[in-house]
Design an enzyme around this catalytic site. Structure first.
Site, short mmCIF file in Angstrom:
data_model
loop_
_atom_site.label_atom_id
_atom_site.label_comp_id
_atom_site.label_asym_id
_atom_site.label_seq_id
_atom_site.Cartn_x
_atom_site.Cartn_y
_atom_site.Cartn_z
N GLY A 1 -8.55 7.83 -4.00
CA GLY A 1 -9.05 8.78 -5.00
C GLY A 1 -10.24 8.23 -5.76
O GLY A 1 -10.30 7.04 -6.07
N ARG B 1 -23.10 -0.29 -8.19
CA ARG B 1 -24.39 -0.77 -8.70
C ARG B 1 -24.34 -2.26 -9.00
O ARG B 1 -25.27 -3.01 -8.65
CB ARG B 1 -24.75 0.01 -9.96
CG ARG B 1 -26.00 -0.47 -10.69
CD ARG B 1 -26.23 0.37 -11.95
NE ARG B 1 -27.40 -0.04 -12.70
CZ ARG B 1 -27.38 -0.98 -13.66
NH1 ARG B 1 -26.24 -1.59 -13.96
NH2 ARG B 1 -28.48 -1.30 -14.30
N ARG C 1 -9.30 8.92 3.22
CA ARG C 1 -8.11 8.17 3.62
C ARG C 1 -8.00 8.20 5.14
O ARG C 1 -8.39 9.17 5.77
CB ARG C 1 -6.86 8.76 2.95
CG ARG C 1 -6.83 8.57 1.45
CD ARG C 1 -5.58 9.20 0.83
NE ARG C 1 -5.42 8.82 -0.57
CZ ARG C 1 -5.97 9.47 -1.59
NH1 ARG C 1 -6.72 10.52 -1.34
NH2 ARG C 1 -5.77 9.07 -2.82
N ASP D 1 -3.99 0.56 -5.01
CA ASP D 1 -3.12 -0.35 -4.27
C ASP D 1 -3.09 -0.04 -2.78
O ASP D 1 -2.99 -0.96 -1.96
CB ASP D 1 -1.71 -0.33 -4.86
CG ASP D 1 -1.11 1.07 -4.93
OD1 ASP D 1 -1.80 2.04 -4.57
OD2 ASP D 1 0.06 1.18 -5.34
N THR E 1 -8.90 3.27 -10.27
CA THR E 1 -8.02 4.42 -10.24
C THR E 1 -7.75 4.88 -11.66
O THR E 1 -7.50 4.05 -12.54
CB THR E 1 -6.68 4.14 -9.54
OG1 THR E 1 -5.76 5.21 -9.79
CG2 THR E 1 -6.05 2.84 -10.03
N ILE E 2 -7.78 6.19 -11.89
CA ILE E 2 -7.55 6.69 -13.24
C ILE E 2 -6.10 6.46 -13.67
O ILE E 2 -5.81 6.47 -14.87
CB ILE E 2 -7.89 8.18 -13.36
CG1 ILE E 2 -6.94 9.05 -12.53
CG2 ILE E 2 -9.34 8.44 -12.98
CD1 ILE E 2 -7.06 10.54 -12.79
N ASP E 3 -5.20 6.24 -12.71
CA ASP E 3 -3.78 6.12 -13.05
C ASP E 3 -3.44 4.83 -13.79
O ASP E 3 -2.39 4.75 -14.46
CB ASP E 3 -2.93 6.19 -11.78
CG ASP E 3 -3.18 7.46 -10.99
OD1 ASP E 3 -3.41 8.51 -11.62
OD2 ASP E 3 -3.16 7.42 -9.74
N ASP F 1 -2.33 2.05 -12.66
CA ASP F 1 -0.98 1.70 -12.22
C ASP F 1 -0.95 0.53 -11.24
O ASP F 1 0.02 0.36 -10.50
CB ASP F 1 -0.31 2.92 -11.58
CG ASP F 1 -1.06 3.41 -10.33
OD1 ASP F 1 -2.21 2.97 -10.10
OD2 ASP F 1 -0.49 4.25 -9.60
N ARG G 1 0.32 9.64 -11.03
CA ARG G 1 1.28 9.28 -9.98
C ARG G 1 2.62 8.93 -10.63
O ARG G 1 3.21 9.76 -11.30
CB ARG G 1 0.76 8.13 -9.11
CG ARG G 1 -0.44 8.50 -8.25
CD ARG G 1 -0.59 7.59 -7.06
NE ARG G 1 -0.66 6.19 -7.43
CZ ARG G 1 -0.68 5.20 -6.54
NH1 ARG G 1 -0.64 5.45 -5.25
NH2 ARG G 1 -0.75 3.94 -6.93
N GLU H 1 2.88 13.76 -14.37
CA GLU H 1 3.26 14.33 -13.08
C GLU H 1 4.35 13.50 -12.38
O GLU H 1 5.06 14.03 -11.52
CB GLU H 1 2.05 14.45 -12.17
CG GLU H 1 1.43 13.12 -11.76
CD GLU H 1 0.23 13.27 -10.83
OE1 GLU H 1 -0.08 14.42 -10.47
OE2 GLU H 1 -0.37 12.24 -10.47
#
Length: 319
Positions: free
Chosen positions: A11, A21, A72, A103, A125-127, A129, A171, A222
């Site tokens: 993602g 950059r 992916r 991960d 990742t925005i999660d 995690d 997630r 979520e």
């Protein structure tokens, strides 16, 4: 090491372009050729490389998403796919790889390292995690996006005296819900890391109504359930009518915040330095306000946890 490559996988997250950059310009500063890999591991297997120069990354530090694109690949999870990627890298004369992603992306990078090809990871990742690091690129921007959305939704909730359920990404982690909920004054925050008694949620809503407060914000991660499932449960158990807002991929986009640009720049440069120092099979991490590098295995096995004190803080401030 004279040539290295960089790819983004999984993602997208705001700040990935800033990391690209940093990788490109640090490499050029160190007199190293750097190649971009289009479309993640699919492009790696196909040999879809192009040499990047200073102009390749001009005016991208402020852009969301990733200029290298992302995808992916099931094929890359196989030994044949990994061998195909390594062969493409060798044909191009590339001797080191930097992978920006989560991960799942690092599992692929670890497979390459296990077969003798040096790879370094940058958490994106925005999660937020990923094990082994307290921060991943994109998280701060996502939290700000969610917070701004909640601020707008609260205006409508107030006007119509409604309870609103806001479903956010993450997630199996509750970081986005916790941070955005705390910073926007949500009355209830539902996250995977803490069991939430639904009766308690209803009591908090009712206590607010008894004080004359007729609107409420409930943030649901979520990883617990969908916002619609939560709405149905609250309706069946307590006859509570709510509106559901699913923010979805809105949370992934947008110009990265200053913090994400700073972290991406630091991590991108550090990844290049580690490759040149002979390091491999590691991910750049952020711990105790310092850059570190940890083995990919830790990134995959070390379970990420929330700061539980922040959760209790949110509860105490939303009474």
């Amino acid at each position: 090491m004279k040539k290295i490559a960089v790819l983004t996988s999984g993602g997208d997250a705001p700040g990935m372009n800033a990391a690209i950059r940093a990788v490109v310009r640090r490499s050029i500063f160190k007199k190293i050729e750097v190649y971009g890999v289009r479309h993640g591991y699919m492009g790696l297997m196909a040999g879809d490389f192009y040499q990047m120069d200073l102009g390749s990354v001009g005016d991208i530090i402020h852009r969301g998403g990733t200029i290298l694109r992302s995808s992916r690949s099931e094929l890359f999870k196989t030994a044949d796919g990994q061998n195909q990627a390594i062969e493409a890298l060798k044909i191009a004369g590339i001797s080191g790889l930097i992978v920006i992603g989560g991960d799942g992306s690092f599992k692929g990078a670890a497979k390459l390292t296990a077969q003798g090809f040096p790879a370094i990871g940058i958490p994106g990742t925005i999660d937020n995690d990923i094990g082994g690091t307290e921060y991943s690129i994109g998280f701060d921007t996502a939290v700000n996006t969610v917070m701004e959305a909640i601020d707008k939704i609260r205006d409508t909730a107030y006007s119509h005296e409604r309870a609103c359920i806001i479903e956010v990404m993450g997630r199996h982690a509750g970081d986005i819900a916790l941070w955005a909920g705390l910073c926007s004054g949500a009355e209830s925050i539902i996250i995977p890391e803490v069991h939430q008694n639904l009766e308690d949620v209803m009591i908090r809503i009712q206590d607010g109504r008894d004080r004359g407060k007729m609107h409420s914000i409930i943030v649901v991660a979520e990883g617990v359930c969908s916002g619609e499932d939560f709405r149905i449960t609250m309706k069946e158990k307590f006859n509570l009518d709510t509106n559901v807002i699913v923010l979805g991929h809105l949370q992934r986009g947008g110009s990265p915040t200053a913090y994400d640009r700073m972290m991406a720049s630091r991590m991108g440069a550090k990844a290049v330095d580690l490759l040149l120092e002979g390091e491999k099979g590691s991910m750049i991490g952020w711990r105790n306000c310092q850059l570190v590098h940890v083995p990919f295995e830790i990134a995959g096995k070390d379970n990420h946890t929330i700061n539980i004190s922040d959760y209790h803080l949110a509860r105490s401030l939303s009474i």
